[in-house]
Design a protein around this motif. Structure first.
Motif, short mmCIF file in Angstrom:
data_model
loop_
_atom_site.label_atom_id
_atom_site.label_comp_id
_atom_site.label_asym_id
_atom_site.label_seq_id
_atom_site.Cartn_x
_atom_site.Cartn_y
_atom_site.Cartn_z
N SER A 65 0.82 -1.22 0.00
CA SER A 65 0.00 0.00 0.00
C SER A 65 0.85 1.27 0.00
CB SER A 65 -0.92 0.01 1.23
OG SER A 65 -0.14 -0.01 2.43
N ILE A 66 2.17 1.12 -0.12
CA ILE A 66 3.08 2.26 -0.06
C ILE A 66 3.76 2.47 -1.41
CG2 ILE A 66 5.12 3.26 1.04
CD1 ILE A 66 2.73 3.06 2.88
N ILE A 67 3.78 3.71 -1.86
CA ILE A 67 4.53 4.10 -3.05
C ILE A 67 5.80 4.79 -2.58
CG2 ILE A 67 4.56 5.51 -5.14
CD1 ILE A 67 1.54 5.17 -5.29
N HIS A 68 6.94 4.21 -2.91
CA HIS A 68 8.23 4.79 -2.55
C HIS A 68 8.70 5.68 -3.70
CE1 HIS A 68 8.85 2.13 0.98
NE2 HIS A 68 8.13 1.29 0.26
N VAL A 69 9.06 6.91 -3.36
CA VAL A 69 9.42 7.91 -4.37
C VAL A 69 10.85 8.37 -4.12
CG1 VAL A 69 8.81 10.11 -5.42
CG2 VAL A 69 7.02 8.66 -4.43
N PHE A 70 11.71 8.20 -5.13
CA PHE A 70 13.09 8.66 -5.04
C PHE A 70 13.24 9.92 -5.87
CE2 PHE A 70 17.51 8.70 -6.67
CZ PHE A 70 18.18 8.80 -5.46
N PHE A 77 14.40 9.84 -0.44
CA PHE A 77 13.16 9.09 -0.55
C PHE A 77 12.04 9.77 0.22
CE2 PHE A 77 15.55 5.29 -1.89
CZ PHE A 77 14.67 4.75 -2.82
N LEU A 78 10.82 9.61 -0.28
CA LEU A 78 9.62 9.92 0.48
C LEU A 78 8.59 8.84 0.16
CD1 LEU A 78 7.22 11.25 -1.55
CD2 LEU A 78 8.84 13.13 -1.56
N GLN A 79 7.52 8.80 0.94
CA GLN A 79 6.49 7.79 0.77
C GLN A 79 5.13 8.42 0.49
OE1 GLN A 79 6.46 5.24 4.20
NE2 GLN A 79 8.38 4.22 3.66
N MET A 80 4.35 7.72 -0.33
CA MET A 80 2.98 8.12 -0.61
C MET A 80 2.10 6.89 -0.43
SD MET A 80 3.77 10.21 -4.16
CE MET A 80 2.39 11.34 -4.10
N LEU A 81 0.81 7.11 -0.22
CA LEU A 81 -0.13 6.00 -0.05
C LEU A 81 -0.79 5.65 -1.38
CD1 LEU A 81 -1.91 6.90 3.32
CD2 LEU A 81 -0.19 5.13 2.92
N ALA A 82 -0.84 4.35 -1.67
CA ALA A 82 -1.61 3.88 -2.82
C ALA A 82 -3.09 4.00 -2.48
CB ALA A 82 -1.24 2.43 -3.13
N PRO A 83 -3.98 3.98 -3.49
CA PRO A 83 -5.41 4.10 -3.20
C PRO A 83 -5.92 2.94 -2.34
CG PRO A 83 -5.04 3.49 -5.50
CD PRO A 83 -3.72 3.87 -4.93
N ASP A 84 -6.73 3.27 -1.36
CA ASP A 84 -7.33 2.27 -0.48
C ASP A 84 -8.71 1.93 -1.03
OD1 ASP A 84 -8.03 0.61 1.56
OD2 ASP A 84 -8.39 2.20 3.03
N VAL A 85 -8.80 0.78 -1.71
CA VAL A 85 -10.02 0.41 -2.41
C VAL A 85 -10.65 -0.80 -1.72
CG1 VAL A 85 -11.02 -0.28 -4.62
CG2 VAL A 85 -9.03 1.24 -4.57
N PRO A 86 -11.89 -0.68 -1.22
CA PRO A 86 -12.56 -1.83 -0.59
C PRO A 86 -12.77 -2.97 -1.59
CG PRO A 86 -13.71 0.24 -0.11
CD PRO A 86 -12.71 0.54 -1.18
N HIS A 87 -12.71 -4.19 -1.08
CA HIS A 87 -12.98 -5.40 -1.87
C HIS A 87 -11.99 -5.57 -3.03
CE1 HIS A 87 -16.65 -5.55 0.42
NE2 HIS A 87 -17.06 -4.41 -0.09
N SER A 88 -10.77 -5.08 -2.84
CA SER A 88 -9.74 -5.30 -3.85
C SER A 88 -8.81 -6.41 -3.38
CB SER A 88 -8.95 -4.02 -4.12
OG SER A 88 -8.29 -3.59 -2.94
N VAL A 89 -8.13 -7.04 -4.33
CA VAL A 89 -7.20 -8.12 -4.01
C VAL A 89 -6.05 -7.58 -3.19
CG1 VAL A 89 -5.54 -9.72 -5.02
CG2 VAL A 89 -7.80 -9.49 -6.02
N ASP A 90 -5.64 -8.35 -2.17
CA ASP A 90 -4.46 -7.98 -1.40
C ASP A 90 -3.25 -8.00 -2.33
OD1 ASP A 90 -2.41 -7.60 0.35
OD2 ASP A 90 -2.90 -9.28 1.66
N ARG A 91 -2.68 -6.83 -2.58
CA ARG A 91 -1.62 -6.73 -3.57
C ARG A 91 -0.28 -7.22 -3.05
NH1 ARG A 91 -4.07 -1.76 -3.96
NH2 ARG A 91 -2.34 -0.76 -2.90
N TYR A 92 -0.16 -7.47 -1.73
CA TYR A 92 1.15 -7.74 -1.16
C TYR A 92 1.82 -8.95 -1.79
CZ TYR A 92 4.85 -8.78 2.13
OH TYR A 92 6.06 -9.06 2.69
N VAL A 93 1.07 -10.08 -1.88
CA VAL A 93 1.67 -11.31 -2.41
C VAL A 93 2.08 -11.12 -3.86
CG1 VAL A 93 1.26 -13.73 -2.95
CG2 VAL A 93 0.40 -12.77 -0.81
#
Length: 229
Positions: A65-70, A77-93
């Protein structure tokens, strides 16, 4: 690799694979060894599945859920949040295996998100980059049952590989041995068989960058055909 605007140099960012190591920057064409920079950021094993997107002069990786920006100018580096969408596939795996896909759509940082039922792919865009405001731009419906019968089992690890071409977003998904290309209306526009083990990428191939008349045209090649399939 990235262009460093203040100097006009091309540089390579080397990420550490150990907490005791540091980031390094190597300048192409230089005889000097890589330069160590004292910054905090993700390790190489986190970044390696993803292809970074150069956007607004910075490299972007999406991990979970984190966008790393260089920032290539300040080398930080800084960090941004990816969109938080209900009922979406867990992108981690899937990010661990393939990395999330970020792309530039009409000057907006964008990414696809798959619903947990595998029935649609949403295209989300960061409408306000400074304030990190995401908005849903498109939704591509997938007739999962019909496509499964016709082409085979859906592979969620290769889904929604998008590209912005001539004002349209192209979506690539894999069913069985088939790689399918959809437009924004959910219409199947092209397909390619025997694609198991195919690794998705946003890169496009062209027969030639400049259409000189003395270049031979490949047999069966259509100039205006899709560069993806």
């Amino acid at each position: 690799m990235y262009p460093h605007r203040p100097t006009g140099e091309y540089r390579i960012l080397l990420a550490p694979d150990d907490p005791d190591d540091s980031y390094q920057v190597y300048t192409l064409g230089s005889s000097e060894p890589p330069r160590h920079i004292d910054i905090e950021g993700p390790y190489v094993q986190d970044l390696s599945p993803s292809t970074p997107l150069m956007f607004r002069g910075s490299l972007h990786w999406c991990i979970g859920s984190i966008i790393h920006v260089f920032n290539t100018t300040t080398e930080s580096f800084l960090q941004m949040l990816a969109p938080d969408v209900p009922h979406s596939v867990d992108r981690y795996v899937m990010d661990i295996l393939y990395g999330a896909v970020l792309f530039d759509m009409d000057g907006m940082l964008s990414m696809p998100i798959l619903t947990d039922e595998f029935t649609s792919i949403g295209i989300w865009a960061m409408q306000d980059y400074e304030n990190e405001v995401w908005t849903s731009k498109y939704r591509v419906e997938l007739p999962l049952a019909d496509l499964t019968v016709q082409f085979g089992k859906f592979n969620p690890c290769i889904h929604g590989v998008p590209a912005f071409l001539d004002g349209d977003v192209i979506i690539l998904v894999q069913f069985g041995d088939w790689l399918l290309q959809f437009d924004m209306d959910g219409k199947l526009v092209a397909n390619l068989r025997n694609c198991r083990g195919l690794f998705p990428t946003r890169h496009q191939l062209k027969q030639t960058l400049v259409q000189h008349t003395f270049f031979r045209t490949l047999e069966g090649y259509a100039v205006n055909a899709s560069p993806f399939i």
